[in-house]
Design a protein around this motif. Sequence first.
Motif, short mmCIF file in Angstrom:
data_model
loop_
_atom_site.label_atom_id
_atom_site.label_comp_id
_atom_site.label_asym_id
_atom_site.label_seq_id
_atom_site.Cartn_x
_atom_site.Cartn_y
_atom_site.Cartn_z
N ASN A 209 0.66 4.01 -3.16
CA ASN A 209 0.52 5.57 -2.49
C ASN A 209 1.65 6.26 -3.04
O ASN A 209 1.53 7.51 -3.68
CB ASN A 209 0.57 5.53 -1.04
N ARG B 150 0.82 -1.12 -0.08
CA ARG B 150 0.08 -0.02 0.15
C ARG B 150 0.57 1.20 0.12
O ARG B 150 0.53 2.25 -0.83
CB ARG B 150 -0.84 0.28 1.29
N GLU C 31 1.44 9.44 -5.69
CA GLU C 31 1.87 10.70 -5.07
C GLU C 31 2.71 11.56 -6.23
O GLU C 31 2.80 12.69 -6.41
CB GLU C 31 2.31 10.80 -3.75
#
Length: 116
Positions: A18, A14, A22
């Motif tokens: 992410n 995860r 980003e």
Amino acid sequence: MVKIYTSPGSQSSRKAINWFKENNIPYNEKNIVSTPLDDSDILEIFKRSENGTEDFISTRSKVINETKVDIDSMSLNELMHFIKDNPTVLKRPIMIDDRRFQVGYNAEEIRSFIPR
């Protein structure tokens, strides 16, 4: 494009996903639990490994501890079959592109995936 092998229960997976989001870096995620690995996936991981199975097999995984399987004594075909049947023995995430290979989420090392 970066290919990321993940599993839903992996916090490191995860974090990696992410981080790619980003940083607006395109990636192709493959959930190793819901989407079976094929021979080409496994061979790609093998080819990129510098230290053999210790780079990508989790010897602390439940499957290995319960079955007491000896990874080092398996032939390539046996090991590929074992990984297909037990994908959670793989460390996660595994990130691969045409030049880089990284296992696990490391905040510093993952920066190597930022395009120039």
